[in-house]
Design a protein around this motif. Sequence first.
Motif, PDB file in Angstrom:
ATOM      1  N   PRO A  13     -15.447   3.340  -6.724  1.00 26.73           N
ATOM      2  CA  PRO A  13     -13.972   3.944  -5.491  1.00 26.73           C
ATOM      3  C   PRO A  13     -14.189   3.133  -4.561  1.00 26.73           C
ATOM      4  CG  PRO A  13     -16.244   5.432  -5.833  1.00 26.73           C
ATOM      5  CD  PRO A  13     -15.914   4.047  -6.994  1.00 26.73           C
ATOM      6  N   VAL A  14     -12.718   2.727  -4.103  1.00 21.46           N
ATOM      7  CA  VAL A  14     -13.311   1.662  -2.334  1.00 21.46           C
ATOM      8  C   VAL A  14     -12.690   2.684  -1.522  1.00 21.46           C
ATOM      9  CG1 VAL A  14     -12.922  -0.424  -4.240  1.00 21.46           C
ATOM     10  CG2 VAL A  14     -10.926   1.219  -3.355  1.00 21.46           C
ATOM     11  N   PRO A  15     -12.658   2.138  -0.361  1.00 23.41           N
ATOM     12  CA  PRO A  15     -12.244   3.057   0.535  1.00 23.41           C
ATOM     13  C   PRO A  15     -10.553   3.399   0.591  1.00 23.41           C
ATOM     14  CG  PRO A  15     -13.823   1.712   1.194  1.00 23.41           C
ATOM     15  CD  PRO A  15     -13.498   1.469  -0.043  1.00 23.41           C
ATOM     16  N   ARG A  16      -9.967   4.184   1.659  1.00 22.38           N
ATOM     17  CA  ARG A  16      -7.997   4.438   1.415  1.00 22.38           C
ATOM     18  C   ARG A  16      -8.294   2.954   2.101  1.00 22.38           C
ATOM     19  NH1 ARG A  16      -6.519  10.466   2.525  1.00 22.38           N
ATOM     20  NH2 ARG A  16      -8.640  11.430   1.351  1.00 22.38           N
ATOM     21  N   ALA A  17      -6.610   2.981   0.923  1.00 17.19           N
ATOM     22  CA  ALA A  17      -6.040   1.476   1.788  1.00 17.19           C
ATOM     23  C   ALA A  17      -6.288   1.695   3.515  1.00 17.19           C
ATOM     24  CB  ALA A  17      -5.061   0.761   1.253  1.00 17.19           C
ATOM     25  N   ALA A  18      -4.879   2.980   3.691  1.00 17.13           N
ATOM     26  CA  ALA A  18      -4.743   2.914   5.307  1.00 17.13           C
ATOM     27  C   ALA A  18      -5.722   3.498   6.051  1.00 17.13           C
ATOM     28  CB  ALA A  18      -4.693   4.638   5.328  1.00 17.13           C
ATOM     29  N   GLY A  19      -7.212   3.284   5.826  1.00 17.16           N
ATOM     30  CA  GLY A  19      -8.030   2.743   7.194  1.00 17.16           C
ATOM     31  C   GLY A  19      -8.671   1.425   7.384  1.00 17.16           C
ATOM     32  N   LEU A  20      -7.913   0.656   6.399  1.00 17.37           N
ATOM     33  CA  LEU A  20      -8.496  -0.827   6.314  1.00 17.37           C
ATOM     34  C   LEU A  20      -7.800  -1.646   6.934  1.00 17.37           C
ATOM     35  CD1 LEU A  20      -8.931  -0.969   2.068  1.00 17.37           C
ATOM     36  CD2 LEU A  20     -11.153  -0.501   4.213  1.00 17.37           C
ATOM     37  N   THR A  21      -8.255  -2.844   7.724  1.00 20.09           N
ATOM     38  CA  THR A  21      -7.810  -3.989   8.454  1.00 20.09           C
ATOM     39  C   THR A  21      -7.223  -4.833   7.218  1.00 20.09           C
ATOM     40  OG1 THR A  21      -9.202  -5.923   7.454  1.00 20.09           O
ATOM     41  CG2 THR A  21      -9.982  -4.332   9.738  1.00 20.09           C
ATOM     42  N   ALA A  22      -5.969  -5.426   7.784  1.00 19.10           N
ATOM     43  CA  ALA A  22      -4.978  -6.394   6.863  1.00 19.10           C
ATOM     44  C   ALA A  22      -5.729  -6.966   5.988  1.00 19.10           C
ATOM     45  CB  ALA A  22      -4.182  -6.910   8.000  1.00 19.10           C
ATOM     46  N   GLU A  23      -7.376  -8.218   6.650  1.00 13.97           N
ATOM     47  CA  GLU A  23      -7.625  -8.856   6.488  1.00 13.97           C
ATOM     48  C   GLU A  23      -8.368  -7.918   4.692  1.00 13.97           C
ATOM     49  OE1 GLU A  23      -9.877 -10.596   8.941  1.00 13.97           O
ATOM     50  OE2 GLU A  23      -8.850 -12.081   8.481  1.00 13.97           O
ATOM     51  N   GLN A  24      -9.252  -7.227   5.112  1.00 13.47           N
ATOM     52  CA  GLN A  24      -9.599  -6.376   3.965  1.00 13.47           C
ATOM     53  C   GLN A  24      -8.630  -5.972   2.815  1.00 13.47           C
ATOM     54  OE1 GLN A  24     -11.572  -3.385   7.063  1.00 13.47           O
ATOM     55  NE2 GLN A  24     -13.062  -3.502   5.690  1.00 13.47           N
ATOM     56  N   ILE A  25      -7.743  -5.617   3.517  1.00 16.44           N
ATOM     57  CA  ILE A  25      -6.375  -5.236   2.005  1.00 16.44           C
ATOM     58  C   ILE A  25      -5.734  -6.891   0.979  1.00 16.44           C
ATOM     59  CG2 ILE A  25      -4.216  -4.292   1.850  1.00 16.44           C
ATOM     60  CD1 ILE A  25      -4.695  -2.578   4.629  1.00 16.44           C
ATOM     61  N   ALA A  26      -5.717  -7.508   2.255  1.00 15.77           N
ATOM     62  CA  ALA A  26      -5.598  -8.790   1.406  1.00 15.77           C
ATOM     63  C   ALA A  26      -7.147  -9.454   0.506  1.00 15.77           C
ATOM     64  CB  ALA A  26      -5.358 -10.506   2.658  1.00 15.77           C
ATOM     65  N   GLY A  27      -7.907  -8.804   0.371  1.00 15.56           N
ATOM     66  CA  GLY A  27      -9.027  -9.280  -0.547  1.00 15.56           C
ATOM     67  C   GLY A  27      -9.998 -10.274   0.327  1.00 15.56           C
ATOM     68  N   GLU A  28      -9.514 -11.122   1.668  1.00 14.64           N
ATOM     69  CA  GLU A  28     -10.464 -11.957   2.286  1.00 14.64           C
ATOM     70  C   GLU A  28     -11.758 -11.143   2.549  1.00 14.64           C
ATOM     71  OE1 GLU A  28      -8.062 -13.262   5.430  1.00 14.64           O
ATOM     72  OE2 GLU A  28      -6.347 -13.071   4.282  1.00 14.64           O
ATOM     73  N   ARG A  29     -11.904  -9.975   2.718  1.00 15.67           N
ATOM     74  CA  ARG A  29     -12.369  -9.596   3.857  1.00 15.67           C
ATOM     75  C   ARG A  29     -13.594  -8.393   2.376  1.00 15.67           C
ATOM     76  NH1 ARG A  29     -15.688 -11.484   7.997  1.00 15.67           N
ATOM     77  NH2 ARG A  29     -14.036 -13.350   9.076  1.00 15.67           N
ATOM     78  N   CYS A  30     -14.943  -7.562   2.851  1.00 15.19           N
ATOM     79  CA  CYS A  30     -15.052  -6.873   2.191  1.00 15.19           C
ATOM     80  C   CYS A  30     -14.461  -5.843   2.475  1.00 15.19           C
ATOM     81  CB  CYS A  30     -16.768  -7.140   2.652  1.00 15.19           C
ATOM     82  SG  CYS A  30     -17.959  -4.792   1.200  1.00 15.19           S
ATOM     83  N   VAL A  31     -14.531  -4.690   1.398  1.00 15.37           N
ATOM     84  CA  VAL A  31     -13.842  -3.340   2.077  1.00 15.37           C
ATOM     85  C   VAL A  31     -14.738  -2.364   2.390  1.00 15.37           C
ATOM     86  CG1 VAL A  31     -11.948  -3.807  -0.041  1.00 15.37           C
ATOM     87  CG2 VAL A  31     -13.803  -2.447  -0.442  1.00 15.37           C
ATOM     88  N   TRP A  32     -16.013  -2.847   2.594  1.00 12.75           N
ATOM     89  CA  TRP A  32     -17.168  -1.651   3.189  1.00 12.75           C
ATOM     90  C   TRP A  32     -17.375  -2.329   4.250  1.00 12.75           C
ATOM     91  CZ3 TRP A  32     -17.621  -1.975  -2.410  1.00 12.75           C
ATOM     92  CH2 TRP A  32     -17.099  -0.908  -3.246  1.00 12.75           C
ATOM     93  N   LEU A  48       0.645   2.651   1.028  1.00 14.28           N
ATOM     94  CA  LEU A  48       0.667   1.454   2.694  1.00 14.28           C
ATOM     95  C   LEU A  48       2.245   1.279   3.152  1.00 14.28           C
ATOM     96  CD1 LEU A  48      -1.206  -1.244   0.925  1.00 14.28           C
ATOM     97  CD2 LEU A  48      -2.314   0.138   2.510  1.00 14.28           C
ATOM     98  N   GLY A  49       2.247   1.691   4.134  1.00 15.83           N
ATOM     99  CA  GLY A  49       3.230   1.838   4.508  1.00 15.83           C
ATOM    100  C   GLY A  49       4.753   2.478   3.999  1.00 15.83           C
ATOM    101  N   ARG A  54       0.394  -2.054  -4.881  1.00 14.05           N
ATOM    102  CA  ARG A  54      -0.259  -3.138  -5.409  1.00 14.05           C
ATOM    103  C   ARG A  54      -1.405  -3.432  -4.518  1.00 14.05           C
ATOM    104  NH1 ARG A  54      -1.825  -7.409  -8.827  1.00 14.05           N
ATOM    105  NH2 ARG A  54      -3.530  -6.577 -10.589  1.00 14.05           N
ATOM    106  N   TRP A  55      -2.728  -3.415  -4.441  1.00 11.76           N
ATOM    107  CA  TRP A  55      -3.485  -4.704  -3.745  1.00 11.76           C
ATOM    108  C   TRP A  55      -4.954  -5.116  -4.393  1.00 11.76           C
ATOM    109  CZ3 TRP A  55      -8.034  -2.660  -0.908  1.00 11.76           C
ATOM    110  CH2 TRP A  55      -8.147  -0.765  -0.663  1.00 11.76           C
ATOM    111  N   GLU A  56      -5.148  -5.851  -3.597  1.00  7.94           N
ATOM    112  CA  GLU A  56      -6.281  -6.984  -5.174  1.00  7.94           C
ATOM    113  C   GLU A  56      -7.793  -6.219  -4.062  1.00  7.94           C
ATOM    114  OE1 GLU A  56      -5.925  -9.259  -7.701  1.00  7.94           O
ATOM    115  OE2 GLU A  56      -4.101  -8.763  -7.783  1.00  7.94           O
TER     116      GLU A  56
END
Length: 103
Positions: A13-32, A48-49, A54-56
Motif C-alpha cells: 500500500p502507498v500513501p494517499r496521492a493527495a498528500g504527496l509532492t509532484a515529484e513523488q506522484i511523478a515517480g521521481e522520488r520515493c513515496v515514503w 488527483l485534482g 493513473r499514476w505510477e
Amino acid sequence: MNAGFVCAAEMLPVPRAAGLTAEQIAGERCVWCGVPASMELGARISPLGGTLQRWEPRACRSCAGREAERVYGLHITTCARCSHRDYCPDREALARLAGERAQ
C-alpha cells in the motif's frame, strides 16, 4: 502459482496521492521518504485534482523493503494458506522483497 509471477511491490500500500509532492506522484522520488526512487510499485488509480487519475509510484529499496516486512507480518497472520502452513506465493514474494532491503 509460482512466486516468480507475483509482484510483491504491487502488493504494497502507498500513501494517499493527495498528500504527496509532484515529484513523488511523478515517480521521481520515493513515496515514503522522498529520496530519489529506484523501484517501481506498479500503476495505481487515485483521486488527483478532483478526478481519478493513473499514476505510477516508485520507492527507494530501503523503504520498499521496510514496507514489505510490515505487510509480510500482516499477511502471515491473516492468509488462509499461511495459517495452515501451505505454500503461499504472496508470502514468498513479500519475504524476498523484504530480504532485498538488507542487500
